[in-house]
Design an enzyme around this catalytic site. Structure first.
Site, mmCIF file in Angstrom:
data_model
loop_
_atom_site.group_PDB
_atom_site.id
_atom_site.type_symbol
_atom_site.label_atom_id
_atom_site.label_comp_id
_atom_site.label_asym_id
_atom_site.label_seq_id
_atom_site.Cartn_x
_atom_site.Cartn_y
_atom_site.Cartn_z
ATOM 1 N N HIS A 23 0.828 -1.208 0.000
ATOM 2 C CA HIS A 23 0.000 0.000 0.000
ATOM 3 C C HIS A 23 0.864 1.261 0.000
ATOM 4 C CE1 HIS A 23 -2.701 2.868 2.378
ATOM 5 N NE2 HIS A 23 -3.392 2.624 1.276
ATOM 6 N N ARG A 24 0.841 1.974 -1.103
ATOM 7 C CA ARG A 24 1.726 3.145 -1.307
ATOM 8 C C ARG A 24 3.194 2.723 -1.196
ATOM 9 N NH1 ARG A 24 -1.592 7.276 2.815
ATOM 10 N NH2 ARG A 24 -3.631 6.329 2.443
ATOM 11 N N GLU A 50 0.534 -0.932 -4.666
ATOM 12 C CA GLU A 50 -0.600 -0.029 -4.822
ATOM 13 C C GLU A 50 -0.042 1.382 -4.824
ATOM 14 O OE1 GLU A 50 -3.968 2.571 -3.264
ATOM 15 O OE2 GLU A 50 -1.933 2.322 -2.509
ATOM 16 N N ASP A 52 -1.125 5.793 -5.747
ATOM 17 C CA ASP A 52 -2.219 6.741 -5.948
ATOM 18 C C ASP A 52 -1.860 7.743 -7.034
ATOM 19 O OD1 ASP A 52 -3.877 5.847 -3.617
ATOM 20 O OD2 ASP A 52 -2.071 6.454 -2.541
ATOM 21 N N HIS A 65 -0.918 10.562 -2.552
ATOM 22 C CA HIS A 65 -2.233 10.163 -2.044
ATOM 23 C C HIS A 65 -3.169 11.346 -1.891
ATOM 24 C CE1 HIS A 65 -5.268 9.342 1.042
ATOM 25 N NE2 HIS A 65 -5.308 8.150 0.484
ATOM 26 N N GLU A 132 -4.341 3.174 -8.330
ATOM 27 C CA GLU A 132 -5.597 3.765 -7.846
ATOM 28 C C GLU A 132 -5.710 5.207 -8.320
ATOM 29 O OE1 GLU A 132 -6.295 4.234 -3.582
ATOM 30 O OE2 GLU A 132 -8.031 5.432 -4.176
ATOM 31 N N LYS A 134 -7.100 8.687 -8.206
ATOM 32 C CA LYS A 134 -7.784 9.523 -7.223
ATOM 33 C C LYS A 134 -8.755 10.472 -7.916
ATOM 34 C CE LYS A 134 -6.328 8.113 -3.240
ATOM 35 N NZ LYS A 134 -7.295 7.298 -2.481
ATOM 36 N N ASP A 264 0.696 -1.887 4.487
ATOM 37 C CA ASP A 264 1.871 -1.003 4.561
ATOM 38 C C ASP A 264 3.144 -1.793 4.886
ATOM 39 O OD1 ASP A 264 0.107 1.121 4.206
ATOM 40 O OD2 ASP A 264 -0.042 1.571 6.355
HETATM 41 O O1 G3P Z 1 -6.501 1.082 -2.870
HETATM 42 C C1 G3P Z 1 -6.914 0.860 -1.585
HETATM 43 C C2 G3P Z 1 -6.597 1.994 -0.663
HETATM 44 O O2 G3P Z 1 -5.384 2.587 -1.047
HETATM 45 C C3 G3P Z 1 -7.669 3.001 -0.654
HETATM 46 O O3 G3P Z 1 -7.500 3.965 0.288
HETATM 47 O O4 G3P Z 1 -7.054 6.238 0.947
HETATM 48 O O5 G3P Z 1 -5.237 4.550 1.114
HETATM 49 O O6 G3P Z 1 -5.944 5.391 -1.109
HETATM 50 P P1 G3P Z 1 -6.380 5.081 0.291
HETATM 51 MG MG MG Z 2 -4.755 4.218 -2.442
#
Ligand code: G3P
Ligand code: MG
Length: 284
Positions: A23-24, A50, A52, A65, A132, A134, A264
């Site tokens: 995640h990120r 993942e 953003d 993000h 992802e 945004k 994470d």
């Molecule tokens: O892609 C899943 C998750 O990343 C969504 O929430 O706010 O961390 O981008 P956020």
């Molecule tokens: Mg995300």
């Protein structure tokens, strides 16, 4: 699981379950959405990253993000108000701290906000991408920016055919996903959902729109998880859950049969699942 042609490439490349999706990047350990975070995630054995996607004022896709710069960088204002050149002057490691603000170990080290193109050039080809897009659906201008990102992403995939094999496009905004679907009907799409409705209803909206992956928050799985995962698989959907930072919780979700853990901490998550379940489950 029902065969879903749009998921075929991803399933072939990443046959074991659950996918570890950083995640990120490895954002629990180093500044999020930086090349450093993505490279560390790769070193830690992640399957996918993942990241953003946001649009600059001069039409480039950058990885950040928040809509605004303040939380993670030394910049001010909104991403979309700045050119790429301006954003590239900023310190993307400025605000990262592991001790509540006593120290900022990455400040001044030269970490930058990357472009999507830089991430693609940096990632080894065996790593997948959950991109992802945004977009704030309640803000027509921001939704339009999300749709522009979707259009550019489709163009980019044409230039990088290898990317098509390992890309999943996700968004909270259906209008963004529908833009991708219209321009490139074969790309797999994941709908991110919020727990404002019960988990089965969140799944229903994903199924009704004919997307390929369901990306809910980790809320409601103790009550509905088994049924929702079965129902998703019956309709050919993958279930990728965010953001799961407790390794013990990741093991529980893996045992429920979810397809992806968005975390994470990719290495700790992978180790915990390997320890608890022996090895990762091969898809049938
Ligand atoms: O892609 C899943 C998750 O990343 C969504 O929430 O706010 O961390 O981008 P956020
Ligand atoms: Mg995300």
């Amino acid at each position: 699981m029902l065969k879903n042609p749009r998921l075929q490439s991803l399933n072939r490349r990443f046959p074991k379950r659950p996918w570890i999706i950083a995640h990120r990047g490895a954002s629990g350990l180093v500044p999020e959405n930086t090349l450093t975070a993505f490279v560390l995630a790769v070193e830690q054995g992640t399957d996918l990253i993942e990241l953003d996607l946001r649009l600059t004022s001069d039409g480039h896709i950058v990885i950040l993000h928040d809509a605004a710069l303040e939380r993670t960088t030394n910049g001010r204002g909104f991403v979309h108000e700045h050119t790429l050149a301006e954003l590239q002057q900023l310190d993307a490691g400025y605000a990262f701290t592991l001790d509540g603000g006593a120290t900022f170990p990455f400040r001044g080290l030269g970490l930058r906000i990357p472009t999507l193109e830089e991430v693609i050039a940096t990632l080894p080809q065996h790593i997948g991408m959950n991109a992802e897009v945004k977009s704030a659906p309640w803000d027509p201008a921001d939704r339009r920016r999300g749709q522009v990102i979707a259009e550019k992403l489709v163009t980019l995939v044409r230039r990088h055919p290898d990317l098509r094999e390992r890309l999943l496009v996700s968004s909270f905004d259906a209008a963004v996903l529908d833009t991708v679907r219209r321009l490139d009907p074969e790309l797999p799409l994941g709908l991110c959902t919020l727990p404002i409705a019960p988990l089965p209803e969140q799944l229903r909206s994903t199924v009704e729109r004919d997307y390929d992956a369901f990306h809910p928050m980790d809320i409601g799985f103790d009550e509905h998880g088994a049924a929702v995962v079965s129902a998703a698989h019956l309709t050919g959907l993958s279930v990728n859950v965010w953001t799961v930072d407790s390794p013990a919780r990741a093991v529980e979700l893996a045992a429920l049969g979810v397809d992806g853990i968005i975390t994470d901490y990719p290495e700790a998550t992978r180790h915990a699942i390997e320890r608890a379940l022996g090895s990762f489950v091969q898809r049938p």
